[in-house]
Design a protein around this motif. Structure first.
Motif, mmCIF file in Angstrom:
data_model
loop_
_atom_site.group_PDB
_atom_site.id
_atom_site.type_symbol
_atom_site.label_atom_id
_atom_site.label_comp_id
_atom_site.label_asym_id
_atom_site.label_seq_id
_atom_site.Cartn_x
_atom_site.Cartn_y
_atom_site.Cartn_z
ATOM 1 N N MET A 4 -32.758 -0.180 12.698
ATOM 2 C CA MET A 4 -32.057 0.126 11.281
ATOM 3 C C MET A 4 -31.125 1.496 11.754
ATOM 4 S SD MET A 4 -33.584 1.311 7.609
ATOM 5 C CE MET A 4 -34.276 2.952 8.391
ATOM 6 N N LYS A 5 -29.650 1.071 11.551
ATOM 7 C CA LYS A 5 -28.677 2.042 11.552
ATOM 8 C C LYS A 5 -28.410 3.008 10.623
ATOM 9 C CE LYS A 5 -26.474 -0.929 14.983
ATOM 10 N NZ LYS A 5 -25.153 -1.751 15.092
ATOM 11 N N SER A 6 -28.267 4.200 10.775
ATOM 12 C CA SER A 6 -27.829 5.177 9.701
ATOM 13 C C SER A 6 -27.248 6.319 10.254
ATOM 14 C CB SER A 6 -28.959 5.525 8.876
ATOM 15 O OG SER A 6 -28.488 6.231 7.365
ATOM 16 N N GLY A 7 -26.691 7.119 9.499
ATOM 17 C CA GLY A 7 -26.143 8.535 9.665
ATOM 18 C C GLY A 7 -25.656 9.273 8.927
ATOM 19 N N HIS A 8 -24.775 10.341 9.075
ATOM 20 C CA HIS A 8 -24.262 11.244 8.070
ATOM 21 C C HIS A 8 -23.027 11.624 8.591
ATOM 22 C CE1 HIS A 8 -26.388 13.403 11.019
ATOM 23 N NE2 HIS A 8 -27.407 13.450 10.627
ATOM 24 N N THR A 9 -22.274 10.941 9.209
ATOM 25 C CA THR A 9 -20.877 11.270 9.698
ATOM 26 C C THR A 9 -20.165 9.952 9.523
ATOM 27 O OG1 THR A 9 -21.201 10.290 12.022
ATOM 28 C CG2 THR A 9 -21.722 12.811 11.684
ATOM 29 N N VAL A 10 -18.602 10.339 9.546
ATOM 30 C CA VAL A 10 -17.707 9.345 9.122
ATOM 31 C C VAL A 10 -17.930 7.915 10.078
ATOM 32 C CG1 VAL A 10 -15.192 8.687 9.141
ATOM 33 C CG2 VAL A 10 -15.878 10.978 8.303
ATOM 34 N N GLY A 11 -17.718 6.922 9.383
ATOM 35 C CA GLY A 11 -18.152 5.786 10.119
ATOM 36 C C GLY A 11 -19.297 5.140 10.221
ATOM 37 N N SER A 12 -20.504 6.038 9.926
ATOM 38 C CA SER A 12 -22.035 5.684 9.920
ATOM 39 C C SER A 12 -22.238 4.791 8.787
ATOM 40 C CB SER A 12 -22.773 6.933 9.652
ATOM 41 O OG SER A 12 -22.582 7.988 10.738
ATOM 42 N N THR A 13 -23.406 3.984 9.321
ATOM 43 C CA THR A 13 -23.870 3.162 8.093
ATOM 44 C C THR A 13 -24.648 3.742 7.285
ATOM 45 O OG1 THR A 13 -23.978 1.187 10.086
ATOM 46 C CG2 THR A 13 -25.507 0.915 7.949
ATOM 47 N N THR A 14 -25.027 3.505 6.211
ATOM 48 C CA THR A 14 -25.512 4.458 5.065
ATOM 49 C C THR A 14 -26.854 3.786 4.690
ATOM 50 O OG1 THR A 14 -24.121 2.890 3.435
ATOM 51 C CG2 THR A 14 -23.428 5.024 4.213
ATOM 52 N N ASN A 15 -27.954 4.287 5.127
ATOM 53 C CA ASN A 15 -29.097 3.903 4.453
ATOM 54 C C ASN A 15 -29.922 5.150 4.627
ATOM 55 O OD1 ASN A 15 -29.488 0.965 4.787
ATOM 56 N ND2 ASN A 15 -28.624 1.416 6.808
ATOM 57 N N PHE A 16 -30.276 5.789 3.525
ATOM 58 C CA PHE A 16 -31.026 6.995 3.302
ATOM 59 C C PHE A 16 -31.513 7.117 1.827
ATOM 60 C CE2 PHE A 16 -26.328 7.666 2.632
ATOM 61 C CZ PHE A 16 -26.402 8.497 1.531
ATOM 62 N N PHE A 17 -32.281 7.958 1.678
ATOM 63 C CA PHE A 17 -33.045 8.511 0.195
ATOM 64 C C PHE A 17 -32.340 9.795 -0.330
ATOM 65 C CE2 PHE A 17 -36.467 6.113 1.954
ATOM 66 C CZ PHE A 17 -36.752 5.115 0.771
ATOM 67 N N LEU A 18 -32.205 9.883 -1.612
ATOM 68 C CA LEU A 18 -31.833 11.044 -2.150
ATOM 69 C C LEU A 18 -33.031 11.565 -2.874
ATOM 70 C CD1 LEU A 18 -28.394 10.050 -3.475
ATOM 71 C CD2 LEU A 18 -28.736 11.435 -1.738
ATOM 72 N N GLU A 19 -33.443 12.794 -2.384
ATOM 73 C CA GLU A 19 -34.601 13.452 -2.897
ATOM 74 C C GLU A 19 -34.276 14.931 -3.649
ATOM 75 O OE1 GLU A 19 -37.538 14.424 -0.051
ATOM 76 O OE2 GLU A 19 -38.029 12.321 0.357
ATOM 77 N N LYS A 20 -35.084 15.048 -4.743
ATOM 78 C CA LYS A 20 -34.871 16.236 -5.339
ATOM 79 C C LYS A 20 -36.346 17.006 -5.748
ATOM 80 C CE LYS A 20 -31.970 17.296 -8.890
ATOM 81 N NZ LYS A 20 -31.291 17.035 -10.243
ATOM 82 N N ASP A 21 -36.549 18.139 -5.211
ATOM 83 C CA ASP A 21 -37.774 18.796 -5.433
ATOM 84 C C ASP A 21 -38.899 17.845 -4.738
ATOM 85 O OD1 ASP A 21 -36.512 20.630 -6.852
ATOM 86 O OD2 ASP A 21 -36.825 19.849 -8.613
ATOM 87 N N GLY A 22 -38.617 17.385 -3.517
ATOM 88 C CA GLY A 22 -39.567 16.679 -2.711
ATOM 89 C C GLY A 22 -39.700 14.966 -3.321
ATOM 90 N N GLU A 23 -39.194 14.746 -4.389
ATOM 91 C CA GLU A 23 -39.425 13.438 -5.110
ATOM 92 C C GLU A 23 -38.301 12.517 -4.533
ATOM 93 O OE1 GLU A 23 -40.368 13.541 -9.100
ATOM 94 O OE2 GLU A 23 -42.087 14.898 -9.000
ATOM 95 N N ARG A 24 -38.238 11.338 -4.334
ATOM 96 C CA ARG A 24 -37.461 10.385 -4.041
ATOM 97 C C ARG A 24 -36.885 9.521 -5.467
ATOM 98 N NH1 ARG A 24 -40.707 9.444 0.450
ATOM 99 N NH2 ARG A 24 -42.153 8.072 -1.093
ATOM 100 N N HIS A 25 -35.682 9.978 -5.777
ATOM 101 C CA HIS A 25 -35.196 9.266 -6.917
ATOM 102 C C HIS A 25 -34.327 8.351 -6.960
ATOM 103 C CE1 HIS A 25 -35.775 13.088 -9.669
ATOM 104 N NE2 HIS A 25 -36.935 12.622 -9.183
ATOM 105 N N TYR A 26 -33.400 8.298 -5.523
ATOM 106 C CA TYR A 26 -32.397 7.294 -5.353
ATOM 107 C C TYR A 26 -32.628 6.867 -3.738
ATOM 108 C CZ TYR A 26 -29.985 8.790 -9.766
ATOM 109 O OH TYR A 26 -29.778 8.927 -10.712
ATOM 110 N N ALA A 27 -32.524 5.538 -3.700
ATOM 111 C CA ALA A 27 -32.289 4.871 -2.246
ATOM 112 C C ALA A 27 -30.802 4.344 -2.047
ATOM 113 C CB ALA A 27 -33.215 3.819 -1.938
ATOM 114 N N VAL A 28 -30.192 4.676 -0.876
ATOM 115 C CA VAL A 28 -28.845 3.989 -0.507
ATOM 116 C C VAL A 28 -29.249 2.955 0.483
ATOM 117 C CG1 VAL A 28 -26.593 4.588 0.104
ATOM 118 C CG2 VAL A 28 -27.628 6.093 -1.288
ATOM 119 N N VAL A 29 -29.070 1.779 0.142
ATOM 120 C CA VAL A 29 -29.482 0.789 1.113
ATOM 121 C C VAL A 29 -28.291 0.036 1.530
ATOM 122 C CG1 VAL A 29 -31.146 -0.969 1.754
ATOM 123 C CG2 VAL A 29 -31.560 0.699 -0.109
#
Length: 484
Positions: free
Chosen positions: A439-464
């Motif tokens: 599974m490819k992912s990253g946080h730089t320009v050109g990276s594939t986007t697979n990650f979660f967005l957490e607030k206060d330790g809780e997963r609210h969003y997934a970016v798949v």
């Protein structure tokens, strides 16, 4: 006294008929016509030559149409021309010069249906066009490109850069059709990428327009002036239907392009480019807009109404810009290598052809201060932290449902593994990985986007793969992904 009364009645009838012919069309009525005459056999934009050939050939049964084969493409597919109308003013319309630009082709099929209609309340529009115009349509200039749903032809030549050299048979056919007919007006019908926006606004340039220049100086002669005025009339209609969603192309002269050369050769040429509109991935609403503005423009040419518009109003149409992304995350926090920083994150998805279908691949277009960019979908992620997801490594032996896939996301998994997966494509909000795939992912320009967005330790969003899934209210419609 009786003679005077008769003369007065005749005079009133004369002026009332003239006024009726010169009155503007009701855009809502044209919308009704679009709904009524939409060709039901075409429901998506990835149709092929074989799909529209029956719709072209069947017009031979109607004496109002003349259907002619102009020649064949590189791979031997027929390129047809359809003629309609008995008038003196010649108008030529050609579509799908680029094989994956099919929106206007759908609209032309709808227009053919409309022109065949009767006893429907639209007779005056139809008769005005028929009696005043001589129309020639070439609905699919690049059938080989349409077969592969790609821009170029089977030689890998961009037909819109082959107007002078004429290397490709398709370019020769289009040039020959123009030279034989010598139209006064021409409509050059295309699609553009969905990331164009009307300059300095978040609104997609759903329709972009251009009256191409015929020389490097961008002079305006009588030929180009007519095209400018027709476009002003089209923009008036569009501002009523989709206010703010119209852009204008740079009119820099391109000496190899057909539109620029049609203008140079004496045909007043109007470029229509179909872009993007929210929640319209197959461009069925934009298809309707094309139907409306093309018919309205033909009517205004037939009645000389286009001449009422001011050239100056053309230059008031906003320029095209390319500041749109599929997903904009504002103020998201990234933690890595002991650093923590907050950025805007712009994500675009790219369509990839596969087995007469397509999937998407996503990447980060840019990050940082993206205040001049806009998203089809936006989320203010202030307070949210980007967090990596896991892969479920025990090999699955059965296909997951949408509900089960969301449950995997809720547990922190962005991917699941299989020894073998029965399909090449899927619509689950998960990465499907077969043996050896990562599974490819990253946080730089050109990276594939697979990650979660957490607030206060809780997963609210997934970016798949660039799709945003709200785990508290999941909606997974429209996801198209590849099995890796």
């Amino acid at each position: 006294m009786k003679k005077r009364l008769t003369a007065l009645i005749l005079l009133v009838l004369f002026f009332s008929q003239g006024h009726a012919q010169d009155s503007k069309l009701d855009h809502q009525k044209l919308k009704e016509a679009s709904d009524r005459y939409k060709e039901s056999s075409i429901t998506h934009r990835r149709f092929k030559h074989v799909d529209i050939m029956p719709l072209v050939i069947k017009r031979r049964a109607n004496n109002d149409f003349q259907v002619e084969e102009l020649g064949k493409s590189v791979e031997g597919r027929e390129i047809y021309q359809i003629a309609y109308g008995n008038g003196d003013r010649k108008v030529m319309l050609w579509s799908q010069m680029h094989g994956n630009e099919s929106t206007a082709t759908m609209s032309l099929m709808d227009i053919f249906n409309f022109l065949e209609g009767e006893n429907d309340g639209f007779e005056s529009i139809r008769n005005t066009i028929k009696e005043n115009l001589n129309l020639r349509f070439i609905p699919m200039v690049n059938p080989d490109g349409a077969e592969a749903f790609k821009r170029r032809n089977a030689y890998d030549i961009d037909l819109n850069r082959d107007a002078i050299h004429l290397t490709s048979p398709e370019a020769k056919i289009l040039k020959g059709a123009r030279d034989d007919f010598e139209p006064e007006f021409g409509f050059n019908l295309h699609d553009q990428q969905i990331y164009y926006n009307a300059s300095n606004t978040p609104k997609p340039a759903t329709i972009s327009v251009l009256a191409p220049a015929f020389n490097y100086e961008k002079d305006i002669n009588e030929v180009r002036e007519r095209a400018l005025k027709v476009i002003v009339g089209m923009n008036e209609v569009l501002q009523d239907l989709i206010p703010g969603h119209v852009g204008k192309y740079d009119d820099g002269f391109e000496p190899r392009a057909f539109g620029d050369n049609f203008q140079k050769w004496g045909t007043s040429t109007i470029l229509i480019e179909s872009g993007g509109y929210p929640d319209d991935p197959d461009k069925q609403y934009i298809r309707e807009l094309n139907f409306i503005i093309i018919l309205n423009a033909l009517y205004e040419i037939a009645t000389d109404q286009y001449d009422q518009y001011a050239v100056e109003d053309y230059f008031e149409i906003p320029d095209n810009d390319t500041k749109l992304v599929d997903l904009m995350l504002r103020n998201v926090t990234i933690k890595r290598d002991g650093l923590e920083y907050q950025v805007d994150l712009g994500i675009r998805r790219r369509e990839v052809e596969a087995d007469s279908a397509y999937y998407t691949e996503s990447s980060i277009l840019d990050l940082g201060d993206l205040s001049v960019y806009y998203g089809y979908e936006e989320l203010d992620a202030d307070g949210y932290v980007m967090v990596e997801g896991k892969v479920w490594t025990p090999a699955m032996d059965m296909k997951l449902t949408q509900t089960e896939a969301v449950e995997m996301l809720e547990k922190g998994f962005l991917g699941v593994s299989y020894d073998v997966y029965p399909d090449k494509l899927h619509d689950l909000p998960l990465n499907i990985l077969t043996k050896g795939a990562e599974m490819k992912s990253g946080h730089t320009v050109g990276s594939t986007t697979n990650f979660f967005l957490e607030k206060d330790g809780e997963r609210h969003y997934a970016v798949v793969n660039g799709y945003l899934v709200d785990l508290r209210n999941p909606d997974t419609e429209g996801i198209r992904m590849k099995v890796y």
